[in-house]
Design an enzyme around this catalytic site. Structure first.
Site, short mmCIF file in Angstrom:
data_model
loop_
_atom_site.label_atom_id
_atom_site.label_comp_id
_atom_site.label_asym_id
_atom_site.label_seq_id
_atom_site.Cartn_x
_atom_site.Cartn_y
_atom_site.Cartn_z
N CYS A 42 0.84 -1.19 0.00
CA CYS A 42 0.00 0.00 0.00
C CYS A 42 0.88 1.24 0.00
O CYS A 42 1.99 1.24 0.54
CB CYS A 42 -0.90 -0.01 1.23
SG CYS A 42 -2.04 1.40 1.32
N ASP A 44 0.52 3.77 1.72
CA ASP A 44 0.53 4.39 3.05
C ASP A 44 1.96 4.65 3.53
O ASP A 44 2.80 3.75 3.51
CB ASP A 44 -0.21 3.47 4.04
CG ASP A 44 -0.54 4.16 5.34
OD1 ASP A 44 0.40 4.58 6.05
OD2 ASP A 44 -1.74 4.27 5.68
N ARG A 46 3.17 4.87 6.33
CA ARG A 46 3.56 4.18 7.55
C ARG A 46 4.02 2.75 7.32
O ARG A 46 4.38 2.05 8.27
CB ARG A 46 2.39 4.20 8.55
CG ARG A 46 1.93 5.59 8.95
CD ARG A 46 0.58 5.55 9.64
NE ARG A 46 -0.49 5.10 8.73
CZ ARG A 46 -1.77 4.96 9.07
NH1 ARG A 46 -2.12 5.19 10.33
NH2 ARG A 46 -2.66 4.58 8.18
N HIS A 98 -2.31 -3.68 5.13
CA HIS A 98 -2.12 -3.30 6.53
C HIS A 98 -3.46 -2.93 7.15
O HIS A 98 -4.36 -2.43 6.49
CB HIS A 98 -1.14 -2.13 6.66
CG HIS A 98 -1.63 -0.85 6.05
ND1 HIS A 98 -2.23 0.14 6.78
CD2 HIS A 98 -1.61 -0.41 4.77
CE1 HIS A 98 -2.55 1.14 5.98
NE2 HIS A 98 -2.19 0.84 4.75
N CYS A 101 -6.25 0.62 7.15
CA CYS A 101 -5.93 1.15 5.82
C CYS A 101 -7.00 2.15 5.39
O CYS A 101 -8.20 1.82 5.36
CB CYS A 101 -5.86 0.00 4.81
SG CYS A 101 -5.57 0.53 3.11
#
Length: 215
Positions: A42, A44, A46, A98, A101
């Site tokens: 992803c 993202d 993080r 994750h 999300c």
């Protein structure tokens, strides 16, 4: 200090540290890349693949998009997959989602008029929800429903990978790569192994290429 300025300073410090420990580090790295793994994750911020797996540069070939999807009309991700499998000869492909999300959460909500392109991308996650709606809706809370969709989305992407001619051809001719579906926990930093498909996996006939070697 502005964010991009901090990044430049940190980069310089990182490069200097690497050279101090191994003077030929970057010369060696520049010669070639031989990663053993393709990581499809992803976008993202993080969930950086190399950091959460404590990997060094050169170990993981990475592609990231919103909600870690394999869409068979997306030439971007398919080009990455083909290059990693057919040229770099990776032995493993990991699809990593994750929990918590944002893309998955958005897919569980109504479409937002101001996010026309994101709506189209997330339509594929909505399809995963539709396929597993009964199971997802049995979850006791909204958080649990989102978490289960995260997991089911990863599993569906693994099957989507197996249905591509790229993977089927590599499975038949070179007996690789293994496909792995993982989920990362933002709250504990741990990767959860959900599914693995190997070249011995039997693909449903409607998805199977009659002779992948001719593709």
């Amino acid at each position: 200090m502005r964010p991009f300025e901090k990044l430049l300073l940190e980069n310089k410090a990182w490069a200097e540290e690497k050279i101090s420990k191994e003077p030929d580090y970057f010369k060696r790295l520049a010669k070639e890349q031989t990663p053993g793994v393709l990581w499809i994750g992803c976008s993202d911020s993080r969930v950086p693949a190399e950091i959460i797996t404590n990997a060094e540069p050169g170990e993981i070939f990475v592609h990231r998009n919103i909600a870690n999807q394999i869409i068979t009309t997306d030439f971007n991700s398919l080009s990455v997959i083909q290059f990693a499998v057919s040229v770099l000869k990776v032995k493993h492909v990991i699809v990593c989602g994750h929990y918590n999300c944002g893309g998955i959460k958005a897919a569980l909500e109504s479409q937002r008029a101001e996010l026309a392109l994101v709506n189209k991308w997330l339509m594929h996650v909505k399809d995963v929800y539709r396929l597993h709606q009964d199971e997802i809706e049995r979850q006791p809370t909204a958080e649990a429903r989102a978490a289960r969709l995260v997991e089911l989305n990863v599993i569906e992407q693994i099957y989507s990978l197996a249905h591509t001619s790229i993977i089927q051809q590599a499975w038949k001719t070179e007996r690789r790569p293994a496909l792995h579906g993982w989920v990362y926990g933002l709250d504990n930093g741990i990767l959860n192994d959900l599914i693995t498909l190997t070249p011995d996996h039997r693909i449903e006939s409607i998805y199977r290429y009659a002779d992948p070697s001719t593709i």
